[in-house]
Design an enzyme around this catalytic site. Structure first.
Site, short mmCIF file in Angstrom:
data_model
loop_
_atom_site.label_atom_id
_atom_site.label_comp_id
_atom_site.label_asym_id
_atom_site.label_seq_id
_atom_site.Cartn_x
_atom_site.Cartn_y
_atom_site.Cartn_z
N HIS A 82 -3.67 -5.22 1.76
CA HIS A 82 -2.62 -4.76 3.20
C HIS A 82 -2.13 -7.22 3.40
O HIS A 82 -3.55 -7.54 4.10
CB HIS A 82 -3.61 -4.01 4.07
CG HIS A 82 -3.19 -3.57 3.64
ND1 HIS A 82 -2.36 -2.53 4.90
CD2 HIS A 82 -3.65 -2.24 3.54
CE1 HIS A 82 -2.43 -1.65 4.55
NE2 HIS A 82 -2.97 -1.11 3.28
N CYS B 132 0.73 -1.35 0.07
CA CYS B 132 -0.26 -0.13 0.05
C CYS B 132 0.69 1.24 0.12
O CYS B 132 1.72 1.70 -1.34
CB CYS B 132 -0.99 -0.12 1.09
SG CYS B 132 -2.40 1.08 0.76
N GLU C 213 -1.14 -8.25 5.33
CA GLU C 213 -0.73 -8.59 6.60
C GLU C 213 -1.80 -8.11 7.88
O GLU C 213 -1.72 -8.31 8.74
CB GLU C 213 0.50 -7.58 7.56
CG GLU C 213 -0.08 -6.39 8.09
CD GLU C 213 0.11 -5.72 6.36
OE1 GLU C 213 -0.32 -6.20 5.34
OE2 GLU C 213 -0.40 -4.05 6.19
N1 GLN Z 1 -3.73 6.21 1.06
C1 GLN Z 1 -2.73 5.86 1.46
C2 GLN Z 1 -1.41 6.49 0.59
O1 GLN Z 1 -1.12 6.88 -0.40
C3 GLN Z 1 -2.04 4.98 1.44
C4 GLN Z 1 -2.68 3.98 2.54
C5 GLN Z 1 -2.79 2.24 2.93
O2 GLN Z 1 -1.37 2.02 3.29
N2 GLN Z 1 -3.12 1.79 3.39
O3 GLN Z 1 -0.15 6.62 1.61
#
Ligand code: GLN
Length: 189
Positions: free
Chosen positions: A171, A78, A173
């Site tokens: 995610h 992410c 994890e």
């Molecule tokens: N929206 C976040 C970003 O761009 C990422 C979200 C996340 O890691 N769950 O940093």
């Protein structure tokens, strides 16, 4: 094999807990000297703007970039995926820029800011993977060296690998499924 989890901000504790279930004791990384001797590093989800700023102020940005260039395996989930990218199409944040992918932050509309769905990830076997998306980025474009590992049903790319670099928009994890982390340990080995 020694693995670290970048522990500036975000879901680092969840990665450490999941690795623990795989029998691997991970090092939380907050300072450059904690990178010494690592074979792999996980960059967790969280807020990429915040993680970027903290990496810069703790001198981790340049150091991780250098080590990744010298073979350190890096797995970004992410926000971690955003930090790996060499092109962030809708943000000016400083990233490591080590992976040849164009990434769009917060790419899902408001209603779908967060959602969960089962997606096929052939490198992990036949069973689909339960993917949790939280204000997730997407991969809009990949370079020649990049292998696409997963797409949503509409074709959007949500996981990819480039050599020893691994990125997921979701995610792993936050699930009980250990396969994605096991796959990263295989890349490290
Ligand atoms: N929206 C976040 C970003 O761009 C990422 C979200 C996340 O890691 N769950 O940093």
């Amino acid at each position: 094999m020694k693995i670290g989890v970048l522990a500036m901000q975000g879901a680092f504790a969840e990665h450490i807990a999941l690795l623990d279930r795989l029998g691997v004791k991970a090092v939380p990384v907050r300072l450059p000297q904690q990178l010494d001797g690592l074979d792999g590093l996980i960059i967790p989800g969280g807020e990429s703007t915040t993680i970027s700023k903290l990496m810069l102020s703790y001198d981790l940005m340049g150091e991780v970039k250098k080590l990744a260039g010298n073979g350190l395996a890096v797995f970004g989930t992410c926000a971690g995926l955003v930090l790996l990218a060499n092109d962030i199409v809708n943000s000016g944040i400083t990233s490591l820029g080590v992976m040849d992918i164009a990434v769009k932050r917060n790419a899902f509309g408001r209603q779908q800011d967060s959602f969960e769905t089962d997606i096929p990830i052939p490198v992990l076997g036949d069973n689909p993977f339960h993917a949790v998306f939280i204000r997730a980025p997407i991969i809009e474009k990949v370079g020649n060296e990049v292998e696409i590992l997963a797409r949503l049903p509409d074709g959007i790319i949500v996981a990819a690998r480039q050599g020893r670099l691994l990125a997921a928009a979701f995610h792993p994890e936050l699930t009980q499924d250990l396969r994605f982390h096991r796959y990263f340990l295989d890349i490290m080995a």
